[in-house]
Design a protein around this motif. Structure first.
Motif, PDB file in Angstrom:
ATOM      1  N   SER A 194       0.826  -1.068   0.082  1.00  0.00           N
ATOM      2  CA  SER A 194       0.038   0.158  -0.011  1.00  0.00           C
ATOM      3  C   SER A 194       0.790   1.206  -0.219  1.00  0.00           C
ATOM      4  CB  SER A 194      -0.931  -0.056   1.167  1.00  0.00           C
ATOM      5  OG  SER A 194      -0.264   0.074   2.432  1.00  0.00           O
ATOM      6  N   GLY A 195       2.038   1.115   0.263  1.00  0.00           N
ATOM      7  CA  GLY A 195       3.043   2.338   0.496  1.00  0.00           C
ATOM      8  C   GLY A 195       2.721   3.088   1.762  1.00  0.00           C
ATOM      9  N   SER A 216       3.703   7.046  -1.257  1.00  0.00           N
ATOM     10  CA  SER A 216       3.354   6.786  -2.825  1.00  0.00           C
ATOM     11  C   SER A 216       4.475   5.599  -3.322  1.00  0.00           C
ATOM     12  CB  SER A 216       3.177   7.913  -3.980  1.00  0.00           C
ATOM     13  OG  SER A 216       4.573   8.830  -3.987  1.00  0.00           O
ATOM     14  N   THR A 240       5.669   2.371  -3.629  1.00  0.00           N
ATOM     15  CA  THR A 240       5.171   0.955  -3.208  1.00  0.00           C
ATOM     16  C   THR A 240       6.007   0.104  -3.962  1.00  0.00           C
ATOM     17  OG1 THR A 240       3.641   1.035  -4.957  1.00  0.00           O
ATOM     18  CG2 THR A 240       2.881   1.392  -2.811  1.00  0.00           C
ATOM     19  N   ASP A 263       4.735  -4.109  -8.911  1.00  0.00           N
ATOM     20  CA  ASP A 263       4.311  -5.683  -9.226  1.00  0.00           C
ATOM     21  C   ASP A 263       4.951  -6.452 -10.163  1.00  0.00           C
ATOM     22  OD1 ASP A 263       2.433  -4.937  -7.230  1.00  0.00           O
ATOM     23  OD2 ASP A 263       0.666  -5.136  -8.523  1.00  0.00           O
ATOM     24  N   LYS A 301      -2.937   9.204  -7.427  1.00  0.00           N
ATOM     25  CA  LYS A 301      -2.210   8.015  -7.431  1.00  0.00           C
ATOM     26  C   LYS A 301      -2.466   6.773  -8.428  1.00  0.00           C
ATOM     27  CE  LYS A 301      -0.861   9.449  -2.765  1.00  0.00           C
ATOM     28  NZ  LYS A 301      -1.479  10.575  -3.017  1.00  0.00           N
ATOM     29  N   SER A 341      -1.453   3.018  -8.861  1.00  0.00           N
ATOM     30  CA  SER A 341      -0.679   2.071  -8.316  1.00  0.00           C
ATOM     31  C   SER A 341      -0.801   0.902  -8.862  1.00  0.00           C
ATOM     32  CB  SER A 341      -1.236   2.180  -6.571  1.00  0.00           C
ATOM     33  OG  SER A 341      -1.074   3.097  -6.050  1.00  0.00           O
ATOM     34  N   GLY A 342      -0.447  -0.241  -8.388  1.00  0.00           N
ATOM     35  CA  GLY A 342      -0.400  -1.606  -8.831  1.00  0.00           C
ATOM     36  C   GLY A 342       0.766  -1.807 -10.284  1.00  0.00           C
ATOM     37  N   SER A 381       8.164   4.964 -14.027  1.00  0.00           N
ATOM     38  CA  SER A 381       7.706   4.637 -12.548  1.00  0.00           C
ATOM     39  C   SER A 381       9.160   4.165 -11.890  1.00  0.00           C
ATOM     40  CB  SER A 381       6.614   3.554 -12.254  1.00  0.00           C
ATOM     41  OG  SER A 381       7.257   2.288 -12.802  1.00  0.00           O
ATOM     42  N   GLY A 441       6.090   0.896  -7.357  1.00  0.00           N
ATOM     43  CA  GLY A 441       4.832   0.472  -7.999  1.00  0.00           C
ATOM     44  C   GLY A 441       3.793   1.468  -7.918  1.00  0.00           C
ATOM     45  N   THR A 442       3.953   2.989  -7.589  1.00  0.00           N
ATOM     46  CA  THR A 442       3.088   4.011  -7.802  1.00  0.00           C
ATOM     47  C   THR A 442       3.769   5.113  -8.304  1.00  0.00           C
ATOM     48  OG1 THR A 442       2.014   3.232  -5.713  1.00  0.00           O
ATOM     49  CG2 THR A 442       1.838   5.333  -6.161  1.00  0.00           C
ATOM     50  N   GLU A 458       2.514   9.521  -8.891  1.00  0.00           N
ATOM     51  CA  GLU A 458       1.610  10.289  -8.449  1.00  0.00           C
ATOM     52  C   GLU A 458       1.671  11.509  -9.713  1.00  0.00           C
ATOM     53  OE1 GLU A 458       1.548  11.634  -4.157  1.00  0.00           O
ATOM     54  OE2 GLU A 458       3.707  11.126  -4.493  1.00  0.00           O
TER      55      GLU A 458
END
Length: 756
Positions: free
Chosen positions: A644-645, A661, A663, A666, A688, A690-691, A713, A716-717, A719
């Motif tokens: 989740s960060g 942010s 993370t 993946d 954000k 994410s994933g 990136s 994993g996130t 902004e």
């Protein structure tokens, strides 16, 4: 030279309290310090927070550092007739909670009253005719309810000196003040010269603790736990407790007399209505009590706030908000499904506190559960936590004195100590025959082996192998006097080298796969600024970050351990205009954690937390008690949820988290999601995405294909500030998000709705 973290940062302290939706508080509401009432609510305080219960709706509301209540240490609370809540502190700070729920810090006593800083504790509040009389360690201050300014202060010692006033009340147009050492003093409330000590007379010279007006009579309790009602100057006994009392409270209908082991309730004709000596199934002491609407509210030292009926107190309900066992958050670890929190402590030299305390566990779906102190096999000073990655039902908890605990499904504790492979030390005088098994650093390697340190013995490094066998490694050939050595945390790199922080011995590096090779990095041969190493962290680019008692060092590649016989570290130099400075020069670094983007979160003793870029050249964020919801600048531990960060900060005054942010990337793009979505007009934060996989290419365009944002990136996130390349806010509309992996083998497209 000025210190590094004072030059950088206020331009980077971008957190404002309008962004508090990014913060969460994980506070305890068990250690009750005071209770007060209003027409509709019962208020209660701990040392670090306040909560209230609406007696009609049963709704609980909390006030913590996350919504701007950041006390020093709460000692008294009070609710005024104009619907303000006053929070008094040990240092003289008064925090006002306004009727709309916003807060204001009143520092008049701290800054304006000419009293030594350690003599400003607020003991009690009393309201009369538009004024609040504040009982303090130095005397009495009067606050006007119209503007909450201090109108005057009274120093009422026999010679005009400061004197500890415990409580005040007004009766028959006279103000009465209980002092700690000079009895009960009184004066006419209409006297315009109350600031003159000579205007005060001694009403009763005995030793008193508390005073109230009840049933049109003056009532006071002395230091022996005897309570009197006064007929003129004559004190008439009507109640006696078994031990010394704490305080008198009244809601005008009932009088409540409290000590640590007993609560007595009296009606208006001074008839004993009830006597409470314990709360079933809670071995605890009382701290305060008050009545409201025929209900009794009881504060306890460790178990929270209880509610019961006044006349039939056989059933007690705990109404404290759910939270951890206590606010002292020592070590925090995010396991696969839960957040584990321990409450032990030790000093700089790893001397344990010997406190028997349970473990607090948080789950997003079920909230807080606790392993009580009866469920830890008698182990004290609980600290580091490690989850078995191959069997997540197993969690190990290190004890700074008792050994190593193993839990299965949060129960069935097994204690490893000197009787089953671990080693103990017989502490010297004055602790003769005091056996101590000191386990601290723990880390699983990629093969499922649990490595740990065992302080003050020759075999200081031990491993519980994945096949449940033990092995130990003797350090006497590489360390002089290993039986005097204490250890900090362990981190393990991609080569399975174990990097261990030590107190006084620098960094100990060890790898059993290279013929049990050891290397010591210290002041003498490794360029450390101090041999007291508080923490080590291997980052995502295989650099070792070393936090010491006097600054930071970096080992530029952990691979050097394999080919070299000695290792030298370097500092990080920041250019500030024409001035070059060392990052965290001479600062006590308490913890370092690496996030999914390879940024570093660094806790500095009594100076809060920094987030610095991967190479340390840029400060991304700085959080302190002054500019963020941190309840304390003393951050003891940092943990990061890679999924989740969320970044957790364990402090001596509670646990909070910041939704970061950065993370972990993946493995694919199957789970890419965007939040918030839609972006509504009132939202001022970033969007954000994410994933993501690490190092994906991400582009955002408007519906016509015009590019407004592009980045690669890190983690994993990503902004997005909803601007077109930082120039202007984009207009309302639908925006397309195109994501592709570095080799273009994985792609996905998402949409964002922006509403202005």
């Amino acid at each position: 030279m000025k210190k590094i973290f004072f030059y950088i940062f206020f331009c980077f302290s971008i957190l404002s309290f309008s962004q508090q939706k990014l913060w969460k508080g994980y506070f305890s509401y068990n250690e009750i310090t005071d209770i007060c009432i209003s027409d509709q609510k019962v208020y209660s305080s701990t040392k670090n927070s306040v909560f209230n219960k609406d007696v009609s709706s049963n709704i609980l509301t909390t006030f913590t550092s996350v919504n701007d209540v950041k006390p020093d240490e709460i000692t008294a609370i009070f609710h005024t007739s104009n619907n303000y809540t006053l929070i008094g502190n040990k240092n003289g700070l008064i925090i006002l909670i306004k009727p709309d729920g916003t807060t204001l810090n009143k520092v008049d006593i701290i800054t304006d009253v000419p009293v030594p800083a350690n003599s400003k504790k607020i003991n009690d509040f009393y309201e009369h005719n538009g004024k609040v009389y504040v009982s303090t360690q130095y005397g009495i201050s009067v606050i006007k309810l119209s503007n909450f300014e201090i109108e005057s202060s009274f120093y009422i010692g026999n010679s005009g000196e400061f004197i500890d006033v415990l409580q005040t009340t007004i009766f028959n147009n006279e103000i009465f003040a209980v002092t700690r050492t000079q009895g009960i003093k009184k004066a006419s409330i209409t006297n315009p010269f109350l600031y003159d000590f000579s205007q005060w007379s001694v009403f009763n010279s005995l030793n008193w603790l508390s005073i109230v007006t009840f049933s049109n009579q003056l009532v006071a309790m002395n230091t022996n736990g005897i309570t009197y009602k006064f007929s003129g100057n004559i004190a008439v006994t009507f109640s006696q407790m078994v031990t010394n009392g704490l305080k008198l409270r009244t809601d005008s209908v009932y009088l409540t007399i409290t000590n640590q082991s007993q609560i007595l309730l009296y009606s208006q004709n001074f008839t004993l209505v009830n006597s409470i000596n314990s709360i079933p199934n809670f071995l605890d002491t009382f701290t305060c009590a008050i009545t409201k609407n025929n209900m009794l509210y009881i504060g306890t030292k460790k178990s929270g706030l209880f509610e019961t009926t006044i006349t039939n107190s056989s059933a007690f309900t705990n109404i404290s908000p759910n939270g951890p066992i206590e606010d002292l958050a020592f070590k925090v670890t995010k396991t696969k499904n839960d957040l584990w929190l321990t409450h032990g402590s030790y000093d700089r030299t790893y001397t344990p506190d010997y406190k028997l305390q349970g473990i607090s566990i948080f789950n997003t779906n079920t909230g807080w559960t606790k392993i009580p102190n009866t469920g830890v096999a008698g182990a004290v000073t609980l600290a580091a936590i490690a989850e078995n990655p191959r069997n997540t039902s197993e969690v190990f908890v290190a004890s700074g004195h008792s050994g190593l605990l193993k839990f299965t499904n949060k129960t069935n504790p097994i204690l490893f100590n000197q009787t089953n492979f671990l080693e103990s030390v017989l502490l010297p005088p004055p602790n003769q025959n005091f056996v101590s098994v000191r386990i601290n650093g723990m880390k699983y390697d990629k093969d499922g082996n649990l490595w740990l340190t065992n302080a003050l013995v020759n075999n200081g490094i031990k491993v519980l192998k994945s096949n449940n066998t033990w092995q130990s490694y003797n350090l006497s050939a590489v360390i002089q006097n290993p039986t005097t050595l204490h250890y900090g945390n362990i981190d393990i790199d991609k080569n399975d080298t174990k990097w261990t922080a030590t107190y006084g011995g620098g960094v100990l590096a060890f790898n059993e796969k290279y013929n049990n090779k050891f290397i010591i990095i210290n002041e003498e041969n490794g360029n450390l600024p101090n041999n007291d190493v508080r923490c080590v962290a291997v980052d995502n680019k295989n650099q070792l970050w070393i936090g010491t008692f006097k600054g930071l060092r970096i080992l530029n590649s952990v691979d050097r351990f394999i080919s070299e016989s000695s290792l030298t570290t370097t500092n990080i130099v920041i250019q500030d205009g024409d001035l070059a400075q060392e990052l965290f020069y001479q600062q006590v670094i308490q913890d370092i954690k690496v996030d999914g983007a390879n940024n570093k979160w660094v806790a500095i003793a009594d100076a809060g937390v920094f987030q610095v870029s991967a190479n340390g050249q840029k400060t991304l964020r700085r959080f302190t008690k002054d500019n963020s919801p941190l309840p304390s600048n003393n951050v003891l531990d940092i943990e990061i949820d890679e999924v989740s960060g969320e970044v957790f900060f364990a402090t001596d005054k509670g646990l909070v988290s910041f939704l970061g942010s950065a993370t972990k990337g993946d493995d694919d793009l199957e789970n890419v999601y965007i939040y918030p979505n839609p972006v509504r007009p009132e939202y001022s934060g970033t969007v954000k995405i994410s994933g993501l996989m690490d190092k994906v290419n991400l582009k955002i365009t408007d519906i016509e294909g015009n590019l407004v944002f592009e980045t690669t990136s890190s983690g994993g996130t990503v902004e997005w500030d909803t601007t077109a390349f930082g120039k202007y806010k984009v207009a309302s509309g639908v925006y397309m998000v195109f994501v592709s992996s570095s080799d273009a083998a994985e792609t996905t497209v998402k949409k964002i709705m922006v509403i202005r």
